[in-house]
Design a protein around this motif. Structure first.
Motif, PDB file in Angstrom:
ATOM      1  N   ILE A 128     -76.085  -5.905 -19.112  1.00 39.95           N
ATOM      2  CA  ILE A 128     -77.380  -5.149 -18.627  1.00 39.95           C
ATOM      3  C   ILE A 128     -76.620  -4.089 -20.219  1.00 39.95           C
ATOM      4  CG2 ILE A 128     -78.257  -2.976 -17.481  1.00 39.95           C
ATOM      5  CD1 ILE A 128     -77.957  -4.694 -14.838  1.00 39.95           C
ATOM      6  N   ASN A 129     -78.469  -3.886 -20.556  1.00 38.21           N
ATOM      7  CA  ASN A 129     -78.438  -2.711 -21.541  1.00 38.21           C
ATOM      8  C   ASN A 129     -79.060  -1.808 -21.444  1.00 38.21           C
ATOM      9  OD1 ASN A 129     -78.056  -1.578 -24.276  1.00 38.21           O
ATOM     10  ND2 ASN A 129     -79.289  -3.247 -25.071  1.00 38.21           N
ATOM     11  N   LYS A 130     -77.711  -0.473 -20.775  1.00 37.37           N
ATOM     12  CA  LYS A 130     -78.866   0.770 -21.024  1.00 37.37           C
ATOM     13  C   LYS A 130     -77.770   1.610 -21.439  1.00 37.37           C
ATOM     14  CE  LYS A 130     -80.270  -0.039 -15.987  1.00 37.37           C
ATOM     15  NZ  LYS A 130     -81.829   0.183 -16.263  1.00 37.37           N
ATOM     16  N   ASP A 131     -78.452   2.513 -22.042  1.00 35.95           N
ATOM     17  CA  ASP A 131     -77.784   3.173 -22.777  1.00 35.95           C
ATOM     18  C   ASP A 131     -78.395   5.186 -23.037  1.00 35.95           C
ATOM     19  OD1 ASP A 131     -80.258   3.432 -24.129  1.00 35.95           O
ATOM     20  OD2 ASP A 131     -79.715   3.296 -26.504  1.00 35.95           O
ATOM     21  N   GLU A 132     -78.678   5.431 -21.940  1.00 40.50           N
ATOM     22  CA  GLU A 132     -79.529   6.695 -21.619  1.00 40.50           C
ATOM     23  C   GLU A 132     -79.479   7.529 -20.625  1.00 40.50           C
ATOM     24  OE1 GLU A 132     -83.748   6.709 -23.786  1.00 40.50           O
ATOM     25  OE2 GLU A 132     -83.761   6.436 -22.038  1.00 40.50           O
ATOM     26  N   ILE A 133     -78.428   8.634 -20.772  1.00 36.62           N
ATOM     27  CA  ILE A 133     -77.920   9.355 -19.739  1.00 36.62           C
ATOM     28  C   ILE A 133     -78.798  10.199 -19.246  1.00 36.62           C
ATOM     29  CG2 ILE A 133     -76.282  10.980 -18.200  1.00 36.62           C
ATOM     30  CD1 ILE A 133     -75.245   8.314 -17.147  1.00 36.62           C
TER      31      ILE A 133
END
Ligand SMILES: Cc1ncc(COP(=O)(O)O)c(C=O)c1O
Length: 501
Positions: free
Chosen positions: A159-164
């Motif tokens: 899974i590509n998730k790059d925001e917090i």
């Protein structure tokens, strides 16, 4: 006015000389082999240690300690930092572990491993999480572990998730940890009530959201009433909910992050669980997780099998955040503290910290120049924020001036200029441990300061008067010429004194 001191203690290098020796070492009766060894380790320049008699060393450090202020001297109402009194009995427990070596065979140290295992289990119960790792040395290190765990889980699942997402009331370590882990940090604004704005969250959250970092109660001391809805919004997008447990004393034993929908939690043992904080020694923390995230916890975790405690590396661990098992002495302190409190005592931590905060708010009601932030009647939990903006605008007395003035009453300064949401912020955390008279004193001191600020503002601007050091240059320590012994000696040479390095 700057750097005016009522008395000044010289550096130990300035008291000592090169001729004096505090003790006699018996003559060597073994051959000197070291000087023949051609190792780089023996080629270091000899360190120029100052020579002093024992009595001089003792007096130097006692004088320094008397110039200082600690929670054993009086109330330290530092908001967000939880400088609460740490019971002394815990130290006995801490000292017991000093006889162990962390590399000892686990079969020979089952007692201490059992203690750590029990602490791990208590934290799992208190947080509502499936498993905890105690091998993290600070809250911020727990945060970094947590976001790295989320990252690794996503990578493993393709899974590509790059925001917090980070609440704008968050402690600075939250965005720093997310950024160190390689995430893009997106702030979520609070609403006028000082709570996370659910509508803004709904607009910001997306498939890119790896998680939301939140503390509840938040750093304004307010409990996020929409927490279940917040959790739903983040989870629906496949994000994880991270709980910054630094403020746990406000809810300890009453509600659990796990039941609020959080997936990972860190605990700062040097805030909630009787470990010294802020220069008082190494910190300690725990990071706890639910479900599949437990496989990613920092190594090691402890498990119990056939009545034996085993040291386990979680299957997909992010690795180590600390050597061995963490700061074990401090972990034992937390364990002793929790045993001393017992189940009911744990709940009273939350009750008393909340009571102390709201008592103080009531006592400060109507004090001119100090405005509750946000200015509403919501119950605060462990801490409260005031704004001194009116005092600054009307009589030129800033939050810093008020914080300096309070030192003259034998009270440590509250946190100032944080959180940044409040202009001229003064953030107070009275903590659960202070006696009633200490709270009365704090309220009375603040009342008097604000009254003087109105009538004789200059008096407050020039404070403190009764401390060992008065106003200091706030940025001096960050200048390149930080006071090092070498620097001081060079300065004295410049003045013509005959001193050696
Ligand atoms: C709300 C909050 N989160 C995180 C931290 C960071 O914890 P630590 O100082 O243990 O790294 C703090 C520390 O003051 C804090 O107040």
């Amino acid at each position: 006015m700057w750097k005016q001191a009522r008395w000044e203690e010289p550096l130990i290098h300035e008291i000592g000389d090169t001729r004096t020796n505090g003790f006699l070492i018996s003559k060597e009766d073994v051959p000197d082999v070291a000087s023949n060894v051609k190792s780089r380790a023996f080629k270091r320049t000899v360190v120029n240690m100052p020579g002093l008699h024992e009595i001089e060393v003792v007096r130097h450090f006692i004088r320094l300690s008397q110039m200082n202020f600690g929670v054993d001297n009086g109330i330290m109402p530092l908001g967000s930092c939880t400088m609460k009194y740490n019971p002394k009995a815990e130290v006995i427990g801490q000292e017991l572990v000093e006889t162990f070596h962390p590399s000892q065979d686990p079969s020979t140290v089952q007692g201490i491993l059992e203690t750590l295992y029990e602490l791990q289990t208590i934290f799992e119960e208190l947080t509502g999480m499936d498993r905890c790792s105690l091998a993290v040395p600070a809250g911020s290190s727990g945060e970094l572990a947590g976001v790295l765990m989320i990252k690794k889980l996503n990578i493993d699942n393709g899974i590509n998730k790059d925001e917090i997402l980070v609440a704008d009331t968050a402690h600075g370590t939250n965005p720093a940890s997310a950024s160190m882990a390689g995430f893009k940090v997106i702030y979520v604004k609070s609403n006028e009530e000082g709570l996370l704005d659910l509508n803004i969250l709904k607009n910001i959250v997306s498939d890119k959201t790896a998680g939301l970092m939140l503390t509840n109660p938040n750093t304004l001391g307010l409990f996020e009433q929409n927490i279940l809805e917040i959790s739903k919004v983040v989870h629906e997008k496949g994000g994880k909910l991270y709980y910054d447990g630094a403020n746990l004393n406000g809810i300890l034993g009453i509600v659990r992050p796990g039941d609020m929908g959080f997936d990972i939690v860190h605990l700062n043992l040097h805030k909630t669980f009787a470990v010294p904080h802020g220069g008082g020694g190494p910190g300690a923390a725990a990071v706890c997780a639910k479900n599949e995230l437990t496989d990613y916890l920092p190594s090691p975790v402890l498990i119990k099998q056939d009545n034996r405690i085993l040291i386990k590396e979680p299957e997909k661990t992010i690795g180590k955040m600390s050597s061995y098992f963490g700061n074990v002495g401090n972990l034992v302190r937390a364990y002793v503290y929790l045993l001393g409190l017992g189940g009911e005592g744990v709940r009273s931590v939350a009750i008393m910290s909340t009571l102390a905060t709201n008592y103080l708010i009531t006592k400060l009601k109507g004090v001119e120049g100090l405005t509750l932030f946000p200015n509403n009647s919501r119950i605060r939990k462990h801490e409260v924020v005031f704004s001194a903006k009116n005092a600054k605008d009307s009589y030129g007395v800033s939050a810093e001036d008020i914080a300096k003035s309070i030192l003259d009453y034998g009270i440590y300064a509250p946190t100032i200029y944080f959180p940044q949401l409040a202009e001229e912020a003064i953030m107070i955390e009275p903590t659960e441990g202070e006696p009633l008279y200490a709270l009365e004193l704090l309220a009375e001191a603040l009342r008097k300061i604000m009254e003087t600020a109105r009538k004789e503002p200059e008096k407050i601007r020039m404070s403190p008067y009764n401390t060992s050091v008065r106003r200091i240059d706030n940025v001096y320590a960050n200048k390149p010429t930080t006071i090092t012994p070498t620097y001081r000696v060079l300065k004295r040479r410049e003045r013509g004194e005959n001193v050696t390095l």
